[in-house]
Design an enzyme around this catalytic site. Structure first.
Site: not given
Ligand code: GLU
Length: 510
Positions: A264-266
């Site tokens: 994910s982006k995170r």
């Protein structure tokens, strides 16, 4: 057959994650493979999630990757505008048409009323209460209220949304090129909002209307949109566009390297590698997330790696240029299951592409780094340095880090080599070697090697006795390309000077 027209339709809600780049890439490859067109459409109907700079970032990233569009917010086209916020006026009539034909309805429920309904349903044992064919009969909407009541609310300016009216217990079938048949019963769907109280359509309505108006033939997008696809099919039907339903292909997720969940982006830099194509600076917090471009990746390598995350050409070939990818790509060869991201493999791709570059191309890149470090060097010289270092490098920057000694004399000497190899007689041997080197008139690698080896023979010394200290004197480090080549490149004067400096500086027995 109608012409192939595909679109990449990101929402400018932040930086583009590598999964998004892969979606854009597959759309691009599919369009090129089928002599079709690819469109860039910005889906910015959710003003609350709008992030400043995200659109600019997107364009810059896709440009860097070499993913070019036939129609876009930058270049325009016959089906524009290509930013949904600029198409705002266009969607309402379609929502109204659905209300008129009985496939949608106005809903005036306030957040409090919606919450109350959910609480009530939960108490009755419903785990995930929804606004659907069961609950809608108890709510404040145009299915329940009289025509006059509805009109009065609208006249008073009460906020309302438009919801789709889904039938009870009906099967929605869709064929996905990657997944085959997908069948969902409307009992498991809800009456989604298609038009919001702020005058904007929701993603679902805008997406379907635009795909229709822009004559999109294939929708290629991430797996996370598969649950929305049945609703989109119904919208096509209810709007009378059944004949124009595009073909769908939902791409598998990109997973973390350990296979544990979606990348994910995170995940940002947390896992030790970038998840964004280009560096992203958060406009609010100022936090910087690294990008492949700034980390020294070549766009060709990045693209080749991405293409293989979920697809393969069916043979052993792994290195394919953008043109070759366009020629070979088919949606049928995209896998169903998630593709694990492999960072070592990503580095490997870069190494392969770096090696394949000419010395001239590499020298141009290396010159940029040299300039930034205030080093001036002739192009021809830098090209020869690249020739010597490129087999050992993964990034252009590695050539600078490893090869600083080509450009300046070492400031320190590798301690391990000195401890192991610097013997009491080393200074005498190096001094003598230096004198022999001074006599070489035609200073080239072959002659230096000849002089060096004949000196070893004369003194009955092994290579291991003198080569490492000679190397450390010239370069400061314990390893590297052929020392005779290095010496040739830095030249006779510098070779002699560096031996002298080492003899002065490395004095273990004073
Ligand atoms: N705007 C959606 C996104 O941000 C696009 C989904 C689609 O391609 O239909 O990913």
């Amino acid at each position: 057959m109608s012409p192939v027209r595909v679109r990449f339709a990101p929402s400018p809600t932040g930086p583009l994650h590598i999964g998004g780049v892969r979606t854009a890439l597959y759309n691009y490859l599919f369009a090129k493979q089928n002599s079709g067109e690819i469109i860039l459409r910005i889906e910015d109907t959710d003003q609350k999630r709008f992030v400043k700079g995200a659109e600019k970032y997107l364009i810059e990233s896709l440009n860097w990757c070499g993913i070019n569009f036939d129609e876009s917010i930058v270049d325009g086209g016959d089906f524009g505008p290509y930013r949904q916020s600029e198409r705002k006026k266009l969607y309402k009539p379609y929502a109204e048409q659905l209300v008129k034909s009985g496939f949608a309805y106005y809903a005036f429920d306030t957040p409090i009323q919606l919450n109350l309904m959910r609480e009530k349903m939960k108490k009755a044992g419903v785990l995930a209460p929804q606004y659907n064919h069961i609950t809608r009969g108890t709510m404040q909407n145009s299915l329940v209220l009289s025509k006059d009541e509805v009109q009065a609310k609208i006249d008073k300016g009460e906020p309302y949304v438009i919801r789709i009216k889904l039938p009870r217990n009906e099967e929605v079938k869709l064929h996905d090129i990657i997944r085959g048949w997908v069948i969902v019963n409307t009992n498991n769907m809800d009456d989604k909002v298609i038009f919001k109280s702020d005058g904007m359509p929701t993603y679902h309505l805008a997406n379907v209307v635009d795909d229709y108006l822009m004559k999109i033939s294939h929708v290629i997008r991430g797996e996370e949109w598969l649950p929305s696809a049945p609703l989109h099919i119904l919208l096509y039907k209810y709007l009378g566009w059944e004949k124009y339903i595009p073909k769908f292909a939902h791409l598998p997720l990109i997973l973390r390297p350990d296979g544990n969940g979606k990348l994910s982006k995170r995940d940002g830099d947390r896992l030790g590698f970038p998840v964004f194509p280009v560096e992203w600076k958060n406009p609010e917090s100022g936090d910087v997330s690294s990008g492949y471009r700034e980390s020294g990746y070549l766009p060709e390598a990045f693209i080749n790696m991405l293409a293989f995350l979920g697809w393969n050409p069916g043979d052993q070939k792994e290195l394919l240029s953008m043109d070759e990818l366009c020629e070979n790509f088919t949606l049928e060869r995209v896998g169903k299951s998630g593709a694990k991201f492999d960072f070592d493999k990503t580095r490997w791709f870069n190494q392969q592409y770096l090696r394949a570059k000419s010395n001239k191309e590499l020298a141009k890149e290396l010159q940029i780094i040299l300039k930034a470090n205030e080093i001036e060097a002739e192009d021809a010289f830098v090209e020869r340095v690249c020739e010597q270092l490129k087999e050992r490098a993964t990034f252009v920057n590695d050539m600078w880090i490893e090869g600083k000694y080509y450009f300046k004399a070492p400031l320190a000497y590798d301690e391990k080599t000195i401890q192991k190899k610097w013997k009491p007689d080393t200074p005498i041997l190096l001094e003598e070697l230096k004198n022999r080197i001074m006599e070489i008139s035609d200073f080239n690698a072959k002659n230096i090697e000849l002089v060096f080896k004949s000196y070893l023979q004369e003194k009955d010394l092994s290579m291991g006795r003198l080569l490492p200290v000679f190397r450390v004197a010239l370069t400061g480090v314990g390893m590297g390309p052929s020392l005779f080549e290095i010496s040739t490149l830095i030249g006779k004067k510098a070779t002699i000077k560096r031996i002298e400096t080492a003899l002065e500086k490395i004095n273990l027995w004073d």
